[in-house]
Design a protein around this motif. Sequence first.
Motif, PDB file in Angstrom:
ATOM      1  N   LYS A  63     -65.298  18.175 -69.826  1.00 17.09           N
ATOM      2  CA  LYS A  63     -65.103  19.647 -70.453  1.00 17.09           C
ATOM      3  C   LYS A  63     -65.396  20.827 -69.301  1.00 17.09           C
ATOM      4  N   CYS A  64     -66.240  20.257 -68.288  1.00 24.20           N
ATOM      5  CA  CYS A  64     -66.720  21.431 -67.556  1.00 24.20           C
ATOM      6  C   CYS A  64     -65.811  21.963 -66.454  1.00 24.20           C
ATOM      7  N   HIS A  65     -64.476  21.268 -66.458  1.00 28.34           N
ATOM      8  CA  HIS A  65     -63.808  21.673 -65.217  1.00 28.34           C
ATOM      9  C   HIS A  65     -62.371  22.387 -65.704  1.00 28.34           C
ATOM     10  N   GLY A  66     -61.983  23.375 -64.668  1.00 33.86           N
ATOM     11  CA  GLY A  66     -60.811  24.015 -65.021  1.00 33.86           C
ATOM     12  C   GLY A  66     -59.352  23.073 -65.222  1.00 33.86           C
ATOM     13  N   LEU A  67     -59.504  21.778 -64.748  1.00 35.04           N
ATOM     14  CA  LEU A  67     -58.329  21.144 -64.966  1.00 35.04           C
ATOM     15  C   LEU A  67     -58.746  19.942 -65.812  1.00 35.04           C
ATOM     16  N   ARG A  68     -58.010  19.427 -66.837  1.00 35.11           N
ATOM     17  CA  ARG A  68     -58.248  18.764 -68.013  1.00 35.11           C
ATOM     18  C   ARG A  68     -56.897  17.673 -67.866  1.00 35.11           C
ATOM     19  N   LYS A  69     -57.084  16.375 -67.758  1.00 30.92           N
ATOM     20  CA  LYS A  69     -56.027  15.341 -67.526  1.00 30.92           C
ATOM     21  C   LYS A  69     -55.395  14.857 -68.975  1.00 30.92           C
ATOM     22  N   ARG A  70     -54.343  15.105 -69.192  1.00 30.42           N
ATOM     23  CA  ARG A  70     -53.905  14.716 -70.346  1.00 30.42           C
ATOM     24  C   ARG A  70     -52.413  13.740 -70.231  1.00 30.42           C
ATOM     25  N   SER A  71     -52.119  12.949 -71.228  1.00 26.54           N
ATOM     26  CA  SER A  71     -51.071  12.101 -70.737  1.00 26.54           C
ATOM     27  C   SER A  71     -49.515  12.628 -71.219  1.00 26.54           C
ATOM     28  N   GLY A 109     -66.188  16.511 -77.276  1.00 29.78           N
ATOM     29  CA  GLY A 109     -66.415  15.367 -78.094  1.00 29.78           C
ATOM     30  C   GLY A 109     -67.620  14.789 -78.241  1.00 29.78           C
ATOM     31  N   SER A 110     -67.735  14.000 -79.401  1.00 29.96           N
ATOM     32  CA  SER A 110     -68.878  13.464 -79.847  1.00 29.96           C
ATOM     33  C   SER A 110     -69.451  12.304 -78.955  1.00 29.96           C
ATOM     34  N   GLU A 111     -68.515  11.606 -78.236  1.00 25.38           N
ATOM     35  CA  GLU A 111     -68.781  10.383 -77.456  1.00 25.38           C
ATOM     36  C   GLU A 111     -68.648  10.783 -75.823  1.00 25.38           C
ATOM     37  N   VAL A 112     -69.620  10.363 -75.058  1.00 29.44           N
ATOM     38  CA  VAL A 112     -70.059  10.499 -73.820  1.00 29.44           C
ATOM     39  C   VAL A 112     -69.209   9.377 -72.949  1.00 29.44           C
ATOM     40  N   ASP A 113     -68.647   9.718 -71.870  1.00 24.04           N
ATOM     41  CA  ASP A 113     -68.032   8.832 -71.070  1.00 24.04           C
ATOM     42  C   ASP A 113     -69.166   8.533 -69.873  1.00 24.04           C
ATOM     43  N   ILE A 114     -70.202   7.695 -70.369  1.00 26.59           N
ATOM     44  CA  ILE A 114     -71.114   7.341 -69.448  1.00 26.59           C
ATOM     45  C   ILE A 114     -70.766   6.901 -68.017  1.00 26.59           C
ATOM     46  N   PRO A 115     -69.697   6.093 -67.741  1.00 27.51           N
ATOM     47  CA  PRO A 115     -69.509   5.729 -66.296  1.00 27.51           C
ATOM     48  C   PRO A 115     -69.000   7.156 -65.497  1.00 27.51           C
ATOM     49  N   ALA A 116     -68.194   7.996 -66.147  1.00 30.86           N
ATOM     50  CA  ALA A 116     -67.941   9.376 -65.533  1.00 30.86           C
ATOM     51  C   ALA A 116     -68.937   9.910 -64.874  1.00 30.86           C
ATOM     52  N   LEU A 117     -70.363  10.108 -65.764  1.00 30.47           N
ATOM     53  CA  LEU A 117     -71.517  10.738 -65.104  1.00 30.47           C
ATOM     54  C   LEU A 117     -71.660  10.293 -63.968  1.00 30.47           C
ATOM     55  N   ALA A 118     -71.638   9.280 -63.412  1.00 37.58           N
ATOM     56  CA  ALA A 118     -71.856   8.631 -62.037  1.00 37.58           C
ATOM     57  C   ALA A 118     -71.139   9.065 -61.127  1.00 37.58           C
ATOM     58  N   VAL A 170     -68.488  14.670 -60.506  1.00 40.88           N
ATOM     59  CA  VAL A 170     -69.366  15.089 -61.753  1.00 40.88           C
ATOM     60  C   VAL A 170     -70.772  15.194 -61.305  1.00 40.88           C
ATOM     61  N   ARG A 171     -71.473  14.513 -60.613  1.00 36.70           N
ATOM     62  CA  ARG A 171     -72.602  14.871 -60.194  1.00 36.70           C
ATOM     63  C   ARG A 171     -72.695  16.069 -59.268  1.00 36.70           C
ATOM     64  N   GLN A 172     -71.717  16.497 -58.625  1.00 38.04           N
ATOM     65  CA  GLN A 172     -71.764  17.561 -57.784  1.00 38.04           C
ATOM     66  C   GLN A 172     -71.457  18.755 -58.765  1.00 38.04           C
ATOM     67  N   THR A 173     -70.992  18.604 -59.872  1.00 39.79           N
ATOM     68  CA  THR A 173     -70.700  19.878 -60.773  1.00 39.79           C
ATOM     69  C   THR A 173     -71.844  20.032 -61.799  1.00 39.79           C
ATOM     70  N   LEU A 174     -72.456  19.079 -62.169  1.00 42.64           N
ATOM     71  CA  LEU A 174     -73.274  19.263 -63.146  1.00 42.64           C
ATOM     72  C   LEU A 174     -74.837  19.353 -62.708  1.00 42.64           C
ATOM     73  N   ALA A 175     -75.741  20.141 -63.329  1.00 44.55           N
ATOM     74  CA  ALA A 175     -76.971  20.273 -62.821  1.00 44.55           C
ATOM     75  C   ALA A 175     -77.660  19.034 -63.375  1.00 44.55           C
ATOM     76  N   CYS A 188     -54.276  17.339 -56.168  1.00 45.14           N
ATOM     77  CA  CYS A 188     -54.647  18.594 -56.486  1.00 45.14           C
ATOM     78  C   CYS A 188     -55.881  18.949 -56.579  1.00 45.14           C
ATOM     79  N   THR A 189     -56.677  18.021 -57.285  1.00 46.24           N
ATOM     80  CA  THR A 189     -58.049  18.093 -57.586  1.00 46.24           C
ATOM     81  C   THR A 189     -58.854  16.697 -57.506  1.00 46.24           C
ATOM     82  N   PRO A 190     -60.137  16.830 -57.394  1.00 47.54           N
ATOM     83  CA  PRO A 190     -60.807  15.543 -57.246  1.00 47.54           C
ATOM     84  C   PRO A 190     -60.576  14.557 -58.781  1.00 47.54           C
TER      85      PRO A 190
END
Length: 134
Positions: free
Chosen positions: A9-17, A31-40, A44-49, A75-77
Amino acid sequence: MPNVPHPLKCHGLRKRSAALDKRGTLLIHAGSEVDIPALALPAVRQTLADDHQLVRGAVVAVADLADIHADDGGCTPWSQQGCFHWELARVQRLTTPIPARGSQRLWKPTPELLREIADANPHLSGRLAAAKAA
């Protein structure tokens, strides 16, 4: 309004199918669910404090859907082959996130939800009113 899983949710681009011909103002729902693997992931680590607190199950921002384009592979990471990128502009975080039930597809907010958002975030009331009228 799209429902966006954390932490994307934090980024200017969102992947959709899928592509979509809609443009204009959207509410961004965490969303109510967190993508735990994505946090690593490094991006993501560079973006979130380190002390970032995830908000879940709430409208967290207002943004304009400026464009949608097919992934070009770099075009983006966040690029992912076979997805479409939703380019967001004029993203404004809500001062007070508003709890709301999301959906896996675009959904239309109720007048009550829009009123709650405007009441709790007066700096957005004009923008929400203009979007509602469009």
